[in-house]
Design an enzyme around this catalytic site. Structure first.
Site, PDB file in Angstrom:
ATOM      1  N   HIS A   1       0.833  -1.203   0.000  1.00 48.58           N
ATOM      2  CA  HIS A   1       0.000   0.000   0.000  1.00 48.58           C
ATOM      3  C   HIS A   1       0.867   1.253   0.000  1.00 48.58           C
ATOM      4  O   HIS A   1       2.104   1.198   0.116  1.00 48.58           O
ATOM      5  CB  HIS A   1      -0.943  -0.003   1.212  1.00 48.58           C
ATOM      6  CG  HIS A   1      -0.260  -0.081   2.544  1.00 48.58           C
ATOM      7  ND1 HIS A   1       0.381   0.982   3.121  1.00 48.58           N
ATOM      8  CD2 HIS A   1      -0.133  -1.129   3.417  1.00 48.58           C
ATOM      9  CE1 HIS A   1       0.877   0.624   4.293  1.00 48.58           C
ATOM     10  NE2 HIS A   1       0.578  -0.664   4.501  1.00 48.58           N
TER      11      HIS A   1
ATOM     12  N   CYS B   1       3.838  -4.763   6.540  1.00 50.21           N
ATOM     13  CA  CYS B   1       3.350  -4.438   5.195  1.00 50.21           C
ATOM     14  C   CYS B   1       4.461  -3.822   4.345  1.00 50.21           C
ATOM     15  O   CYS B   1       5.492  -3.375   4.861  1.00 50.21           O
ATOM     16  CB  CYS B   1       2.169  -3.482   5.284  1.00 50.21           C
ATOM     17  SG  CYS B   1       0.662  -4.244   5.895  1.00 50.21           S
TER      18      CYS B   1
END
Length: 461
Positions: free
Chosen positions: A420, A436
């Site tokens: 992301h 992440c």
């Protein structure tokens, strides 16, 4: 009438008529009048040089401007092709309404040279900005290098000519093709139309990708003093750009061979760099105009074949001209994974590699987990989200499902890990997340639409 009176009357008549003939007078010696220009000695043979030098019989000299010269300006959608019957062995053609070809010249006349045929259409001709005529390229049979239109008697000086495709035809024709081959300029030469629009990409630009046996040679008549050549089949060069026009400049000559041109994965032309001249430098070998303003991949492949029996097999390129933005050409992936399309996340270099159809599309800088906590394993993108640009995820997020073994093979299960964006872009290049993969927001926006669901991901050291 006595002799003296007759003489006086003759002299009066001679003066009145402007003659230089003096009558013979008995007993008088009168020197003949000298002519203003000496007459040439009489001759029974006239040389061809004397005949052709007479301005009354000599036609004004012609200058032929071929379609492969950069002095020509093509706008709209035109296709460039080789043709053995054409002047200079090449021509351009279009059926698109409002596509145009322009040139500037200095002279007293100009002729349009093109191909005619049963599927050819109409074009409107403008001289110095004024529409002069509509011309037809129709004929019952195909014929190359025909004079379509001739304009003479112009005032000697600078003029502009513009040929605009109408996209229409005469009733007997089965198509609307307009083929332009060359222009003959009478009593003058070509004039400048200004700089060719776009950016020039030199042959040594690192954004180009070459494979096969190419060599760089010095050439004083090349744009930057060098060009790149190949003679063997399989040599290829790739260029990526986003724009509407592209031109391939190279040399033509007696050693020129055949090449394939591929655009966006489709073969669009087989071109020749052969001509009867020893060398013609900085020529347009192939060009495309009026493309959609999207990303394009241009590939030139040497066929290693001569264009004429006994000829050479040389393919070369000097430079490219692009109306748009030049990108980095795709390169073969350095990875050996079993999929055609996938993502590799290299933790040690803080880099995400995007591979599509086994070609490395682009490398992006990233951040990953604190204390190196991002697991090293195989994943699959099984969900994609548009998120708030101001959120911790930035504007886009792609969920990574991890692969787990089962008695029947593998399955993929939901995880909290994702690729992301970030609202803390200063952390890119560090270990900053809870596991992440973070990207610059502009990069995740670029990557997101390219990645389909089901794309495989590998995280590695």
């Amino acid at each position: 009438m006595n002799q003296q009176l007759r003489t006086v009357i003759c002299l009066i008549l001679v003066v009145a008529l402007g003659c230089v003939i003096v009558p013979a007078v008995a007993g008088a010696s009168v020197p003949p009048a000298a002519p203003e220009t000496a007459a040439p000695a009489p001759s029974s043979v006239q040389s061809s040089e004397a005949t052709t030098s007479d301005p009354a019989t000599q036609s004004p000299p012609l200058y032929r401007l071929e379609d492969d010269r950069s002095a020509m300006r093509f706008a709209g959608r035109w296709t460039y092709g080789s043709s053995a019957g054409s002047s200079g062995m090449s021509q351009r053609y279009s059926t698109t309404a409002r596509a145009s070809a322009s040139l500037a010249f200095i002279g007293t006349g100009v002729s349009v040279i093109g191909q005619v045929g049963p599927d050819h259409g109409l074009a409107r001709v403008y001289l110095d900005g004024v529409a002069t005529s509509v011309v037809s390229f129709y004929a019952p049979t195909h014929q190359d290098a025909r004079e379509i239109l001739k304009i003479t008697g112009l005032t000697s000086g600078r003029h502009t000519l513009r040929v605009v495709v109408l996209g229409s035809k005469e009733s007997p024709s089965s198509g609307a093709y307009v083929h332009l081959d060359a222009f003959d300029i009478e009593g003058g030469t070509v004039a400048a139309l200004g700089k060719v629009p776009g950016v020039r990409v030199q042959n040594g630009d690192k954004r180009l990708y070459r494979r096969g046996a190419w060599s760089t040679v010095k050439s004083a008549d090349a744009y930057r003093g060098t060009l790149v050549k190949a003679t063997a089949r399989g040599a290829a060069v790739t260029m990526r750009f986003k724009g509407t026009d592209v031109i391939w400049y190279g040399r033509k000559g007696i050693l020129g061979g055949k090449s394939e041109v591929w655009l966006d994965g489709k073969r669009v032309a087989v071109v020749s760099q052969y001509c009867t001249e020893t060398v013609l430098a900085r020529r347009v070998v192939w060009a495309a105009t009026g493309l959609r303003n999207t990303t394009h991949d241009l590939v030139i492949k040497s066929l290693g074949e001569p264009s004429t029996p006994g000829g050479g097999t040389r393919t070369d390129y000097d430079a490219f001209q692009v109306r748009g933005v030049v990108g980095t050409a795709l390169r073969p992936t350095p990875f050996k994974y079993p999929w055609k399309t996938y993502i590799v996340i290299d933790k040690s270099s803080y880099t995400l590699y995007w591979v599509r159809n086994k070609m490395l599309v682009k490398a992006y800088p990233i951040a990953h987990g604190k204390n190196n906590c991002t697991p090293e394993r195989t994943w699959r993108i099984d969900a994609k989200y548009h998120t708030s640009p101001g959120s911790v995820y930035g504007p886009r997020k792609m969920r990574m499902f991890k692969r787990v073994s089962t008695s029947r093979g593998y399955r993929y299960v939901f995880t909290a890990y994702a690729i992301h964006g970030t609202n803390q872009e200063w952390v890119i290049g560090t270990q900053a997340s809870h596991g992440c993969i973070r990207m610059y927001n502009k990069d995740v926006r670029e990557l997101f639409p390219q990645v389909p669901k089901g794309t495989m991901v590998v995280t590695r050291k």
